[in-house]
Design an enzyme around this catalytic site. Structure first.
Site, mmCIF file in Angstrom:
data_model
loop_
_atom_site.group_PDB
_atom_site.id
_atom_site.type_symbol
_atom_site.label_atom_id
_atom_site.label_comp_id
_atom_site.label_asym_id
_atom_site.label_seq_id
_atom_site.Cartn_x
_atom_site.Cartn_y
_atom_site.Cartn_z
ATOM 1 N N CYS A 165 9.363 4.843 -6.456
ATOM 2 C CA CYS A 165 8.954 6.089 -5.793
ATOM 3 C C CYS A 165 10.149 6.703 -5.068
ATOM 4 O O CYS A 165 10.340 7.928 -5.088
ATOM 5 C CB CYS A 165 7.809 5.837 -4.818
ATOM 6 S SG CYS A 165 6.177 5.710 -5.601
ATOM 7 N N HIS A 196 5.970 -0.829 -9.650
ATOM 8 C CA HIS A 196 5.646 0.561 -9.980
ATOM 9 C C HIS A 196 5.743 0.597 -11.499
ATOM 10 O O HIS A 196 6.813 0.294 -12.059
ATOM 11 C CB HIS A 196 6.643 1.520 -9.311
ATOM 12 C CG HIS A 196 6.436 2.977 -9.621
ATOM 13 N ND1 HIS A 196 6.359 3.955 -8.633
ATOM 14 C CD2 HIS A 196 6.302 3.640 -10.795
ATOM 15 C CE1 HIS A 196 6.182 5.141 -9.192
ATOM 16 N NE2 HIS A 196 6.161 4.973 -10.514
ATOM 17 N N ASN A 219 6.482 -4.929 -18.532
ATOM 18 C CA ASN A 219 6.134 -6.234 -17.978
ATOM 19 C C ASN A 219 5.021 -6.037 -16.959
ATOM 20 O O ASN A 219 5.126 -5.182 -16.077
ATOM 21 C CB ASN A 219 7.364 -6.864 -17.310
ATOM 22 C CG ASN A 219 8.449 -7.206 -18.316
ATOM 23 O OD1 ASN A 219 8.155 -7.661 -19.412
ATOM 24 N ND2 ASN A 219 9.691 -6.967 -17.955
ATOM 25 N N CYS A 236 8.223 1.694 -1.971
ATOM 26 C CA CYS A 236 8.328 1.429 -3.412
ATOM 27 C C CYS A 236 9.680 1.935 -3.915
ATOM 28 O O CYS A 236 9.998 3.125 -3.774
ATOM 29 C CB CYS A 236 7.186 2.112 -4.153
ATOM 30 S SG CYS A 236 7.392 2.064 -5.936
ATOM 31 N N HIS A 268 6.450 0.824 -15.157
ATOM 32 C CA HIS A 268 7.630 1.347 -15.857
ATOM 33 C C HIS A 268 7.707 0.733 -17.240
ATOM 34 O O HIS A 268 7.209 -0.375 -17.473
ATOM 35 C CB HIS A 268 8.916 1.069 -15.070
ATOM 36 C CG HIS A 268 9.118 -0.382 -14.742
ATOM 37 N ND1 HIS A 268 8.459 -1.000 -13.703
ATOM 38 C CD2 HIS A 268 9.885 -1.344 -15.322
ATOM 39 C CE1 HIS A 268 8.818 -2.273 -13.641
ATOM 40 N NE2 HIS A 268 9.683 -2.505 -14.630
ATOM 41 N N HIS A 278 2.267 6.870 -8.740
ATOM 42 C CA HIS A 278 2.448 5.443 -8.483
ATOM 43 C C HIS A 278 1.245 4.657 -9.002
ATOM 44 O O HIS A 278 0.138 4.797 -8.495
ATOM 45 C CB HIS A 278 2.645 5.148 -6.995
ATOM 46 C CG HIS A 278 2.811 3.674 -6.739
ATOM 47 N ND1 HIS A 278 4.042 3.071 -6.606
ATOM 48 C CD2 HIS A 278 1.908 2.666 -6.659
ATOM 49 C CE1 HIS A 278 3.877 1.775 -6.443
ATOM 50 N NE2 HIS A 278 2.592 1.495 -6.467
ATOM 51 N N ASP A 328 18.754 1.679 -16.632
ATOM 52 C CA ASP A 328 18.560 0.415 -15.922
ATOM 53 C C ASP A 328 19.894 -0.033 -15.333
ATOM 54 O O ASP A 328 20.932 0.018 -15.985
ATOM 55 C CB ASP A 328 17.997 -0.649 -16.876
ATOM 56 C CG ASP A 328 17.416 -1.840 -16.117
ATOM 57 O OD1 ASP A 328 16.185 -2.009 -16.134
ATOM 58 O OD2 ASP A 328 18.203 -2.599 -15.497
ATOM 59 N N HIS A 343 10.425 -0.168 -20.341
ATOM 60 C CA HIS A 343 11.822 -0.336 -20.740
ATOM 61 C C HIS A 343 11.984 0.240 -22.142
ATOM 62 O O HIS A 343 11.280 -0.188 -23.076
ATOM 63 C CB HIS A 343 12.197 -1.820 -20.783
ATOM 64 C CG HIS A 343 12.057 -2.541 -19.476
ATOM 65 N ND1 HIS A 343 13.132 -2.860 -18.671
ATOM 66 C CD2 HIS A 343 10.963 -3.010 -18.822
ATOM 67 C CE1 HIS A 343 12.708 -3.498 -17.593
ATOM 68 N NE2 HIS A 343 11.400 -3.607 -17.658
HETATM 69 P P1 AMP Z 1 10.816 -5.482 -14.447
HETATM 70 O O1 AMP Z 1 11.473 -6.810 -14.281
HETATM 71 O O2 AMP Z 1 10.116 -5.294 -15.760
HETATM 72 O O3 AMP Z 1 9.925 -5.145 -13.259
HETATM 73 O O4 AMP Z 1 11.974 -4.414 -14.489
HETATM 74 C C1 AMP Z 1 12.601 -3.906 -13.373
HETATM 75 C C2 AMP Z 1 13.902 -3.344 -13.836
HETATM 76 O O5 AMP Z 1 14.406 -2.488 -12.828
HETATM 77 C C3 AMP Z 1 14.984 -4.399 -14.108
HETATM 78 O O6 AMP Z 1 15.393 -4.295 -15.468
HETATM 79 C C4 AMP Z 1 16.101 -4.018 -13.139
HETATM 80 O O7 AMP Z 1 17.384 -4.204 -13.680
HETATM 81 C C5 AMP Z 1 15.799 -2.560 -12.858
HETATM 82 N N1 AMP Z 1 16.260 -2.044 -11.582
HETATM 83 C C6 AMP Z 1 16.084 -2.606 -10.354
HETATM 84 N N2 AMP Z 1 16.621 -1.806 -9.408
HETATM 85 C C7 AMP Z 1 17.136 -0.727 -10.044
HETATM 86 C C8 AMP Z 1 17.823 0.436 -9.620
HETATM 87 N N3 AMP Z 1 18.085 0.688 -8.319
HETATM 88 N N4 AMP Z 1 18.223 1.331 -10.561
HETATM 89 C C9 AMP Z 1 17.976 1.103 -11.864
HETATM 90 N N5 AMP Z 1 17.316 0.024 -12.335
HETATM 91 C C10 AMP Z 1 16.910 -0.881 -11.439
HETATM 92 ZN ZN ZN Z 2 6.004 3.673 -6.616
#
Ligand code: AMP
Ligand code: ZN
Length: 112
Positions: free
Chosen positions: A6, A96, A85, A3, A98, A45, A29, A100
């Site tokens: 994680c 995982h 989302n 993940c 999250h 998680h 982000d 925004h």
């Molecule tokens: P979601 O599409 O709601 O699952 O959001 C996932 C978010 O994670 C997106 O806005 C990506 O830009 C962000 N993301 C993906 N990989 C990373 C990373 N390594 N560091 C920071 N943000 C990330």
């Molecule tokens: Zn996770």
């Protein structure tokens, strides 16, 4: 551990941390969609918001308490938006849970 978030929480993948306590980790982000775009993540998680139940409701409370603190420290005096989302229709890409935290600009009234 496969993940992404994680691994970020564990420090195995670098991130720009903005907040951490024993329950929550928050970082910028990598592809910001607002002047301030921070991801707030429970250390536990859970795949997505559909896994939030009565018995783990404290996870949501911890996230929103962190959001209010981060918004203050980021100077989001004009307000902010918190979005999660959940699933394919919402274009969730990291499985995982999250949230925004978006701010620093006047956002669109329409959310989809
Ligand atoms: P979601 O599409 O709601 O699952 O959001 C996932 C978010 O994670 C997106 O806005 C990506 O830009 C962000 N993301 C993906 N990989 C990373 C990373 N390594 N560091 C920071 N943000 C990330
Ligand atoms: Zn996770």
């Amino acid at each position: 551990m496969d993940c992404l978030f994680c691994r970020i929480i564990a420090g195995e993948i670098p991130s720009t941390k903005v907040y951490e306590n024993d329950k929550v980790y928050a970082f910028r982000d990598i592809n910001p969609q607002a002047p301030t775009h921070i991801l707030i993540v429970p250390k536990q998680h859970l795949a997505d918001a559909s896994e939030l139940k009565g018995e783990n409701a404290a996870v949501a409370a911890d996230i929103f308490a962190a959001a209010a603190e981060i918004a203050k420290s980021e100077g989001l005096t004009g307000g902010f938006r918190v979005v999660t989302n959940c699933g394919d229709d919402a274009c969730q890409s990291v499985h995982h849970l999250h949230f925004h935290l978006l701010g620093g600009t006047k956002m669109a009234e329409k959310m989809s």
